[in-house]
Write an enzyme that holds these catalytic residues in place. Structure first.
Site, mmCIF file in Angstrom:
data_model
loop_
_atom_site.group_PDB
_atom_site.id
_atom_site.type_symbol
_atom_site.label_atom_id
_atom_site.label_comp_id
_atom_site.label_asym_id
_atom_site.label_seq_id
_atom_site.Cartn_x
_atom_site.Cartn_y
_atom_site.Cartn_z
ATOM 1 N N TRP A 157 0.876 -1.185 0.000
ATOM 2 C CA TRP A 157 0.000 0.000 0.000
ATOM 3 C C TRP A 157 0.904 1.223 0.000
ATOM 4 O O TRP A 157 2.134 1.089 0.006
ATOM 5 C CB TRP A 157 -0.950 -0.011 1.209
ATOM 6 C CG TRP A 157 -2.288 0.591 0.856
ATOM 7 C CD1 TRP A 157 -2.706 1.855 1.110
ATOM 8 C CD2 TRP A 157 -3.354 -0.055 0.140
ATOM 9 N NE1 TRP A 157 -3.980 2.043 0.617
ATOM 10 C CE2 TRP A 157 -4.385 0.894 0.005
ATOM 11 C CE3 TRP A 157 -3.528 -1.331 -0.405
ATOM 12 C CZ2 TRP A 157 -5.598 0.608 -0.643
ATOM 13 C CZ3 TRP A 157 -4.721 -1.617 -1.041
ATOM 14 C CH2 TRP A 157 -5.746 -0.654 -1.157
ATOM 15 N N ASP A 158 0.318 2.422 0.042
ATOM 16 C CA ASP A 158 1.203 3.602 -0.013
ATOM 17 C C ASP A 158 1.806 3.932 1.352
ATOM 18 O O ASP A 158 2.489 4.935 1.512
ATOM 19 C CB ASP A 158 0.525 4.830 -0.652
ATOM 20 C CG ASP A 158 -0.727 5.286 0.073
ATOM 21 O OD1 ASP A 158 -1.057 4.699 1.116
ATOM 22 O OD2 ASP A 158 -1.376 6.232 -0.419
ATOM 23 N N TRP A 159 1.574 3.068 2.341
ATOM 24 C CA TRP A 159 2.243 3.188 3.642
ATOM 25 C C TRP A 159 2.788 1.860 4.125
ATOM 26 O O TRP A 159 3.225 1.735 5.260
ATOM 27 C CB TRP A 159 1.295 3.755 4.709
ATOM 28 C CG TRP A 159 -0.123 3.268 4.566
ATOM 29 C CD1 TRP A 159 -1.197 3.992 4.148
ATOM 30 C CD2 TRP A 159 -0.631 1.936 4.805
ATOM 31 N NE1 TRP A 159 -2.334 3.204 4.106
ATOM 32 C CE2 TRP A 159 -2.009 1.950 4.503
ATOM 33 C CE3 TRP A 159 -0.059 0.744 5.240
ATOM 34 C CZ2 TRP A 159 -2.835 0.819 4.613
ATOM 35 C CZ3 TRP A 159 -0.863 -0.387 5.351
ATOM 36 C CH2 TRP A 159 -2.234 -0.336 5.038
ATOM 37 N N ASN A 197 -14.022 1.009 0.751
ATOM 38 C CA ASN A 197 -13.226 2.235 0.831
ATOM 39 C C ASN A 197 -12.976 2.803 -0.566
ATOM 40 O O ASN A 197 -12.265 2.189 -1.368
ATOM 41 C CB ASN A 197 -11.886 1.945 1.502
ATOM 42 C CG ASN A 197 -10.958 3.159 1.457
ATOM 43 O OD1 ASN A 197 -11.172 4.156 2.123
ATOM 44 N ND2 ASN A 197 -9.912 3.095 0.623
ATOM 45 N N GLU A 198 -13.599 3.929 -0.859
ATOM 46 C CA GLU A 198 -13.311 4.764 -2.044
ATOM 47 C C GLU A 198 -13.699 4.162 -3.397
ATOM 48 O O GLU A 198 -13.288 4.664 -4.437
ATOM 49 C CB GLU A 198 -11.826 5.190 -2.061
ATOM 50 C CG GLU A 198 -11.466 6.055 -0.854
ATOM 51 C CD GLU A 198 -10.034 6.610 -0.855
ATOM 52 O OE1 GLU A 198 -9.217 6.180 -1.687
ATOM 53 O OE2 GLU A 198 -9.739 7.470 -0.002
ATOM 54 N N GLU A 224 -11.477 10.996 6.284
ATOM 55 C CA GLU A 224 -10.041 10.804 5.999
ATOM 56 C C GLU A 224 -9.431 12.135 5.603
ATOM 57 O O GLU A 224 -10.002 12.845 4.769
ATOM 58 C CB GLU A 224 -9.819 9.850 4.812
ATOM 59 C CG GLU A 224 -9.701 8.395 5.130
ATOM 60 C CD GLU A 224 -9.172 7.589 3.925
ATOM 61 O OE1 GLU A 224 -8.342 8.114 3.150
ATOM 62 O OE2 GLU A 224 -9.611 6.442 3.776
#
Length: 856
Positions: free
Chosen positions: A167-169, A433-434, A531
């Site tokens: 993921w981006d983290w 989510n999204e 968020e």
């Protein structure tokens, strides 16, 4: 139970070892010393081979009972990660393909006195690629994550923790393993599979009522009759029911009326009351003479998601009412606490969740790219009053809707809702989510002609399947199809709104890295911010554990490797550059530590500004926008040691942002902002009654610890559960009133004080960027440490005003009472709460004091 030691072998049998169950391949290899810590340096890429192999778990076990005496025997897996073939005594029992499902296999005819069980895994990466190849109808984007994430492809084709492919983290560690409990169950007549409690308040009768649902597997060929007794001693409530269980799997629902003469204490979110729970015993006595006794804790609370017209504003409200009271949700977003779920212990969860409550949070969103959390997670939230917005596990992607996939998802949703619905902490189910936004904003560049196909599949998955099951299983809490969404407006538009980010409806996610984050006018005056956030680096002590000295620079290969967000490190520099000077010193390691400090200062101040904007917008409508009733920043916790949006580092250490959150989420808070040359101060309150308070506004020049002027405005009414303007003055008048002040030479601090020791945290307002501040001098900061019972007292002294004073005790586990503060007095007392035994000497040796002017 079949927990404990199993054998584990690789696909070609070249690696064979003992492995703990529950567990996974990576942690088994680590425990046996066959690999290093997977989070060390570049190991996420070095160890890719592990998830590309097909591993097998196996063990023998003796049956602890006489097989012939039992009508039915099941082999039950609470969680298998993810794609596997299950064999017992070389007979294939079935296959698994969903990490979030519970699997039960009938082994009555296969079990012997001594048994050999095997779980043959298939690489999740290969399986996902294969599923994608076989899906010929049309593509299901996105195919692969951005290269910066160093991840695997087609994660949307496997029912597995979505962020485990990166993921981006977070890193890519597509695990394999038996990640939850596994056991043998034997029974002769009937067996209880699920047991859940749902409280309702019946308005007409002014009485609490409890719905108890029990799902049974009945073995006998004819119905089993008996009595069920429910007893809640503290509420003087006892009821007995006659029941008849039909053969096969089925459920019975009992309605218990709570004794009207007992005063029921409701469950309240953190900061709004107690989290009272009642012990309850349910006894099933069946004619066959077989008895089951179930001990539970039952909580009473109601929840409504209110979406109604607001006077003076187009659109609809979007807020939660708990026990009839509107509650402003303060909190963050939860991601998995580790790539390897078996490392997430009760203590890990307790520490992170307690830290959320300690920062005055009352809500967390369990984000849809992780896992449905373990039972203990929700138990702790029940105990400490953290409301949970629960996503289903679908995130940032489109998903297939073929029959097999839908069947698997239906089983998953039904299992998870039954498992979790008794928890008062869960106040909302959210479909994904999204993904509504992904289609609406066309993230995946779908040609207009093909849009209808994807919209139809979206509705099929989240509305016709997930929503349908949720509504049939749980009528006690609201459901929304996505986040962000326009709520009822999205429903009206066929579940897919034109603009899910519309501030007049539902919730929004908002990120902006190009503008100056101190400028409140860039933030959306939304109904609910679920968020938003900014990145920072974790402390040096956290990074140090997984790096080597050559990595300790902001531009090292390691620093680039750990950053999974496109240009993330540059974005942070840009955001810091607005207000602070970047370090230019000759010592590269000091520069790296200074950069870490600055990213944390920047993140804390940015999220503070944005959150305060959402909090002061709760009671007003301006140009049709406002009535903001929730602020959940992204993100609470970290999955590994890397730059991210988190306020708690991997291991639980508080970043400066988390200390700031303790203040900006305080139940009573004065908030300042500037508009057209005017300084406005609002009184924000979550308290249940109005308070008459004194507002103290103090102005300092940067060059002196003596204030230039002090103003005390008495008799200020701060209204219960609202945000009201309590002070306004033009900046030019204020500067004139406080002789010798300019925007660059002065700073404003302010707080609210009342009787009975009621006071808000001290807040501050900067009149210019700190890089332009005039008169700021480098200070001599010192601290003395002493012990008092289980806590440690730090007495800080300064010779000059010091912005963003940070106390860091390295890797000693614990937290301070305050940190990252603006020090405007010679002396300040800060308490350290240790999480493990330490000593004055240890703390003194580990302590680093930093303030803004130490960065050169």
């Amino acid at each position: 139970s079949l927990r404990g030691s199993w054998w584990l072998r690789s696909g070609n049998c070249s690696v064979s070892l003992r492995a703990e169950v529950p567990g996974c391949v990576h942690t088994a290899l680590l425990r046996r010393g066959l690999i290093q810590e997977p989070y060390y340096r570049f190991n996420d890429v070095m160890y890719r081979w592990i998830s590309l192999d097909n591993w097998t778990y196996s063990r023998t076990f003796k049956t602890p009972f006489d097989v012939r005496k039992w009508q039915k025997v099941n082999l039950v897996f609470e969680g298998v990660d993810t794609v596997a073939q299950i064999l017992l005594n070389n007979v294939t029992l079935g296959r698994t393909d969903n990490m979030f499902n519970r699997y039960s296999f009938d082994i009555t005819s296969v079990i012997q006195e001594v048994n050999f069980v095997e779980v043959r895994f298939l690489s999740a990466v290969s399986y996902a690629a294969e599923q994608s190849r076989c899906h010929e109808a049309h593509s299901i984007p996105p195919a692969c994550p951005p290269p910066v994430q160093k991840g695997e492809c087609h994660v949307n084709f496997i029912r597995k923790e979505q962020c485990s492919f990166s993921w981006d983290w977070g890193p890519s560690f597509p695990t394999q393993g038996i990640w939850k409990d596994v056991r043998i169950e034997a029974f002769n007549y009937y067996h209880l599979i699920y047991f859940s409690l749902t409280p309702f308040f019946v308005k007409s009768a002014q009485q609490w009522c409890l719905e108890i649902e029990s799902v049974f597997d009945v073995v006998s060929s004819k119905p089993v009759a008996g009595v069920v007794t429910v007893n809640i001693p503290k509420l003087q409530t006892q009821q007995t029911f006659s029941v008849k269980l039909q053969p096969g799997e089925g459920s019975i629902v009992l309605l218990v009326n709570i004794n009207k003469s007992s005063a029921v204490e409701a469950w309240w979110p953190n900061g709004h009351g107690k989290q009272t729970g009642y012990n309850m015993t349910t006894t099933f006595i069946m004619e066959a003479g077989c008895q089951i006794e179930k001990f539970s804790k039952v909580y009473f609370r109601t929840v409504e998601l209110v979406q109604e017209p607001i006077p003076g504003s187009p659109g609809l409200s979007f807020y939660f009412r708990i026990n009839g009271r509107p509650i402003f949700l303060k909190g963050s977003n939860w991601i998995p606490a580790d790539s390897f779920q078996d490392r997430v212990t009760y203590d890990t969860l307790r520490l992170l969740l307690k830290s959320a409550a300690d920062a005055n949070m009352n809500a967390l969103r369990v984000w849809g790219g992780g896992v449905y959390e373990q039972d203990e997670f929700y138990d702790i939230c029940d105990e400490i009053g953290i409301m949970i917005w629960q996503d289903f596990m679908f995130a940032c992607a489109l998903y297939p809707t073929d029959q097999n996939y839908l069947e698997s998802v239906r089983a998953e949703v039904s299992h998870q809702v039954r498992r979790l619905k008794s928890h008062p902490s869960i106040i909302l189910w959210s479909g994904n989510n999204e993904n509504e936004a992904a289609i609406a904003s066309n993230w995946f560049s779908i040609p207009y002609a093909d849009r209808e196909v994807y919209i139809k599949e979206y509705v099929t998955l989240y509305v016709k399947n997930i929503r349908e099951i949720v509504l049939s299983e749980d009528k006690s809490r609201p459901f929304i199809a996505s986040s962000p969404t326009n709520g009822l407006e999205s429903v009206k538009e066929g579940w897919l709104s034109k603009d899910p980010y519309d501030t007049h409806y539902g919730d929004i996610h908002f990120y902006d890295y190009s503008n100056d984050c101190w400028n409140w006018t860039v933030y959306p005056k939304t109904r609910f911010a679920s968020e938003y956030g900014f990145q920072s680096w974790p402390s040096f002590s956290t990074i140090e554990k997984v790096s080597s000295p050559e990595d300790w620079s902001y531009t090292s290969n390691f620093s680039l490797h750990r950053q999974h967000h496109e240009d993330g490190n540059t974005v942070m520099l840009h955001e810091i550059g607005h207000h602070y000077r970047l370090p230019q010193g000759p010592d590269p390691v000091k520069n790296f530590k200074d950069m870490i400090y600055l990213t944390q200062v920047m993140q804390a101040q940015c999220v503070k500004t944005e959150t305060e904007f959402y909090r002061f917008s709760q009671s007003e409508i301006i140009k049709g926008e406002g009535h903001t009733m929730g602020a959940l920043y992204w993100q609470l916790n970290d999955i590994w040691q890397a730059p991210s949006w988190a306020s708690l580092e991997y291991g639980g250490k508080w970043k400066l942002l988390h200390y700031f959150a303790q203040n900006f989420f305080a139940p009573l808070l004065p908030v300042a902002y500037e508009d057209k040359g005017m300084l406005h101060i609002y009184g924000v309150s979550d308290l249940h009654v109005d308070h008459k308070l004194t507002l103290r506004v103090v102005v300092h020049t940067w060059s002196s610890l003596e204030p230039v002027c002090t103003l005390a405005k008495e008799g200020v009414t701060v209204k219960a559960q609202s945000a009201v303007p309590i002070y306004k003055e033009s900046i030019s008048d204020l500067l004139e009133r406080c002789r010798n002040c300019t925007r660059k030479s002065c700073v404003i601090t302010f707080c609210l004080v009342g009787e009975d020791g009621l006071r808000s945290p001290m807040n501050h307002y900067f009149l210019s960027s700190l890089k332009d501040a005039v008169g700021l001098e480098k200070t001599q900061l010192s601290a003395s440490v002493s012990q008092q019972d289980d806590i440690y007292i730090f007495v800080l002294q300064t010779t000059a005003i010091a912005p963003f004073v940070s106390l860091d005790v390295g890797s000693i586990k614990g937290r301070f009472s305050d940190n990252g503060f603006l020090m405007t007095e010679k002396k300040k007392v800060v308490v350290f709460y240790p999480w493990e035994p330490t000593s004055v000497e240890e703390l003194e040796n580990s302590l680093t004091l930093t303030s803004l002017l130490d960065v050169v």
